[in-house]
Scaffold this active site. Structure first.
Site, PDB file in Angstrom:
ATOM      1  N   LYS A 111       0.855  -1.186   0.000  1.00  0.00           N
ATOM      2  CA  LYS A 111       0.000   0.000   0.000  1.00  0.00           C
ATOM      3  C   LYS A 111       0.886   1.229   0.000  1.00  0.00           C
ATOM      4  CE  LYS A 111      -4.482   0.966   0.143  1.00  0.00           C
ATOM      5  NZ  LYS A 111      -5.626   0.167  -0.342  1.00  0.00           N
TER       6      LYS A 111
HETATM    7  P1  NAD Z   1     -13.103   7.851  -2.959  1.00  0.00           P
HETATM    8  O1  NAD Z   1     -12.076   8.888  -2.706  1.00  0.00           O
HETATM    9  O2  NAD Z   1     -13.616   7.656  -4.336  1.00  0.00           O
HETATM   10  O3  NAD Z   1     -14.386   8.114  -2.010  1.00  0.00           O
HETATM   11  C1  NAD Z   1     -14.322   8.308  -0.635  1.00  0.00           C
HETATM   12  C2  NAD Z   1     -15.658   8.887  -0.191  1.00  0.00           C
HETATM   13  O4  NAD Z   1     -15.723   8.950   1.240  1.00  0.00           O
HETATM   14  C3  NAD Z   1     -15.910  10.309  -0.676  1.00  0.00           C
HETATM   15  O5  NAD Z   1     -17.266  10.431  -1.090  1.00  0.00           O
HETATM   16  C4  NAD Z   1     -15.700  11.159   0.577  1.00  0.00           C
HETATM   17  O6  NAD Z   1     -16.441  12.374   0.568  1.00  0.00           O
HETATM   18  C5  NAD Z   1     -16.217  10.215   1.621  1.00  0.00           C
HETATM   19  N1  NAD Z   1     -15.781  10.523   2.965  1.00  0.00           N
HETATM   20  C6  NAD Z   1     -14.604  11.038   3.365  1.00  0.00           C
HETATM   21  N2  NAD Z   1     -14.588  11.194   4.691  1.00  0.00           N
HETATM   22  C7  NAD Z   1     -15.762  10.734   5.138  1.00  0.00           C
HETATM   23  C8  NAD Z   1     -16.356  10.623   6.413  1.00  0.00           C
HETATM   24  N3  NAD Z   1     -15.700  11.002   7.505  1.00  0.00           N
HETATM   25  N4  NAD Z   1     -17.588  10.113   6.505  1.00  0.00           N
HETATM   26  C9  NAD Z   1     -18.248   9.728   5.398  1.00  0.00           C
HETATM   27  N5  NAD Z   1     -17.756   9.816   4.176  1.00  0.00           N
HETATM   28  C10 NAD Z   1     -16.529  10.317   4.043  1.00  0.00           C
HETATM   29  O7  NAD Z   1     -12.489   6.502  -2.355  1.00  0.00           O
HETATM   30  P2  NAD Z   1     -12.877   5.003  -2.709  1.00  0.00           P
HETATM   31  O8  NAD Z   1     -11.905   4.501  -3.703  1.00  0.00           O
HETATM   32  O9  NAD Z   1     -14.344   4.878  -2.932  1.00  0.00           O
HETATM   33  O10 NAD Z   1     -12.476   4.302  -1.323  1.00  0.00           O
HETATM   34  C11 NAD Z   1     -13.390   4.249  -0.221  1.00  0.00           C
HETATM   35  C12 NAD Z   1     -12.987   3.094   0.658  1.00  0.00           C
HETATM   36  O11 NAD Z   1     -12.992   1.890  -0.123  1.00  0.00           O
HETATM   37  C13 NAD Z   1     -11.577   3.187   1.256  1.00  0.00           C
HETATM   38  O12 NAD Z   1     -11.580   2.586   2.533  1.00  0.00           O
HETATM   39  C14 NAD Z   1     -10.754   2.357   0.297  1.00  0.00           C
HETATM   40  O13 NAD Z   1      -9.557   1.885   0.897  1.00  0.00           O
HETATM   41  C15 NAD Z   1     -11.736   1.260  -0.011  1.00  0.00           C
HETATM   42  N6  NAD Z   1     -11.432   0.508  -1.225  1.00  0.00           N
HETATM   43  C16 NAD Z   1     -11.419   1.111  -2.440  1.00  0.00           C
HETATM   44  C17 NAD Z   1     -11.098   0.359  -3.560  1.00  0.00           C
HETATM   45  C18 NAD Z   1     -11.110   0.936  -4.932  1.00  0.00           C
HETATM   46  O14 NAD Z   1     -10.900   0.175  -5.885  1.00  0.00           O
HETATM   47  N7  NAD Z   1     -11.376   2.212  -5.112  1.00  0.00           N
HETATM   48  C19 NAD Z   1     -10.787  -1.000  -3.437  1.00  0.00           C
HETATM   49  C20 NAD Z   1     -10.844  -1.584  -2.181  1.00  0.00           C
HETATM   50  C21 NAD Z   1     -11.175  -0.803  -1.083  1.00  0.00           C
END
Ligand code: NAD
Length: 421
Positions: A111
């Site tokens: 990561k």
């Molecule tokens: P992203 O940046 O696209 O979205 C994150 C979202 O969370 C945004 O809408 C933001 O406004 C919101 N947010 C931020 N702080 C917040 C809070 N305190 N309360 C509520 N909402 C809040 O990110 P993403 O890629 O969707 O990732 C989100 C989660 O999913 C993370 O934990 C990431 O590690 C996990 N994840 C993502 C992927 C991927 O392929 N994108 C894969 C596995 C896991």
């Protein structure tokens, strides 16, 4: 036993190590192996300069951590966020090791992260930061060694800059060095939706197991970015009613149902989900306690804790985010009969389709979206079935079941390879 200190901030790395310790204990893992798997293999910290638009030079800090390489090259996203810490990146790298093992793809865990609020940078500054950061970590990354991907606040455009930077140094195009690229640069069909799609495949299996009719299900989603907004759309497609969603600014609720496409358009226009017509504004705390059948945390770590686990009303918690539930909250949810689909299983669709992208890049191939989704479904459903069987066999929650499966696979690979020299 409940040991979470209500006042102290929760350290994701300590959480990750405690989750591992629990599984290692249950598996009666050899003490030497335990010591190896409990720590990351490599941690790189970089401080690097970026030209800013005002003519100044700013120095940023970033990290790349490789937790375990026993089953293959490191795989894991890069996060841009002002709160990134080395401990957070270490936790996320360890979770990647287990995640790749749960779904049986041939990767170890890695990561990365940069301490930055990307919303405060211009596009030119963001490009400069991305290219210099990737140059700094190129001592570790490479298509056979460590393959980054998107995570919070990193996009296909940023993956394109990463790939171009690495390729400029190599002198030829190396598409397999990152995944989550735009389709035009060797990205995979279906990658953008993969995390959410994989999560929904597991939710469908969980609902069938519990006898829950998703067509009558109320769904709440925390976080309305890549994972959350697409999960909301796909749950609507399954017949569910999206009753509440949130982002970093707060949440909205309408128990009669929100249209996830219109909410996304609203967020794009206004920069927030709040104020969406026909909904009431709520806090993120209220979102987690909303009356619903399926709760999908899709934002950040440590959202369901000892403080609020008793108030979660959902029957299924599906962790699209990494690390949203603390170990103490896990115990409370389990005791209350909430069915948990743990992060290392629930959101593994993202890394699975990243793996498909890498395979296509290495083979100079391009699969159809239907092919990608069909292969993803097979892998997610198999992993779900294996974890459910283990959790029933050992009478433990699904997280422990997933850890038993993953840690055993990584321990076997590590032990078979032996200790060098
Ligand atoms: P992203 O940046 O696209 O979205 C994150 C979202 O969370 C945004 O809408 C933001 O406004 C919101 N947010 C931020 N702080 C917040 C809070 N305190 N309360 C509520 N909402 C809040 O990110 P993403 O890629 O969707 O990732 C989100 C989660 O999913 C993370 O934990 C990431 O590690 C996990 N994840 C993502 C992927 C991927 O392929 N994108 C894969 C596995 C896991």
């Amino acid at each position: 036993m409940t040991t979470e200190n209500v006042a102290a901030p929760i350290n994701a790395w300590q959480v990750a190590q405690r989750q591992f310790d629990l599984a290692a204990e249950m598996l009666n893992l050899d003490s030497g192996l335990r010591r190896v798997l409990r720590e990351p293999r490599r941690e790189l910290t970089v401080h690097f300069p970026v030209h800013m638009d005002d003519g100044s030079v700013q120095v940023f800090t970033g990290y790349r951590v490789q937790h375990n390489l026993g089953r293959g090259p490191a795989k894991g996203g890069i996060r841009y966020h002002q709160d990134v810490t080395l401990d957070e990146v270490k936790a996320l790298a360890m979770w990647m090791t287990w995640k790749c093992a749960v779904v049986g793809i041939p990767y170890g865990g890695g990561k990365g992260g940069v301490v930055v609020d990307p919303k405060k940078l211009s596009k030119k500054e963001l490009e400069g930061l991305s290219r210099r950061f990737f140059t700094e970590i190129s001592v570790l990354v490479g298509p056979e060694r460590d393959i980054p991907a998107p995570d919070v606040n990193t996009t296909p455009q940023i993956m394109a800059w990463f790939m171009d930077t690495y390729s400029m140094h190599a002198g030829y195009t190396v598409p397999g060095v990152v995944t989550g690229k735009p389709i035009s640069l060797g990205g995979s069909e279906g990658r953008n939706e993969a995390t959410a799609r994989g999560a929904v495949y597991t939710i469908v299996k969980a609902a069938a197991h519990l006898g829950l009719d998703l067509k009558k299900a109320k769904v709440a989603v925390q976080g309305y970015g890549n994972a959350g907004s697409i999960a909301a759309q796909l749950m609507r497609d399954e017949g569910g009613t999206i009753v509440a969603v949130s982002d970093s600014t707060g949440g909205i609720r309408n128990m009669a149902g929100l249209d996830p496409d219109k909410v996304l358009a609203w967020k794009k226009e206004h920069g927030t989900v709040q104020g969406f017509p026909g909904s009431e504004d709520i806090s993120n705390a209220e979102l987690l306690e909303t009356e619903c059948d399926v709760l999908i945390p899709a934002a950040y770590e440590n959202q369901i804790t000892i403080r609020n686990a008793d108030k979660v009303k959902a029957k299924i918690v599906a962790e699209a985010a990494n690390g949203p539930t603390t170990p103490e909250a896990d115990e409370i949810l389990h005791r209350r009969g909430v069915f948990m689909i743990p992060d290392i299983l629930c959101n593994a669709g993202g890394v699975t389709v990243s793996y498909f992208e890498w395979v296509q890049d290495l083979n100079r191939d391009h699969w159809t979206e239907a092919d990608v989704n069909a292969k993803l479904k097979v892998i997610m459903e198999k992993a779900f079935g294996e974890v459910l069987a283990l959790s029933e066999q050992h009478r433990v929650n699904m997280r422990t079941g997933a850890y038993l499966n993953a840690v055993q696979r990584v321990a076997d690979a590590t032990a078979m390879r032996g200790l060098y020299p």
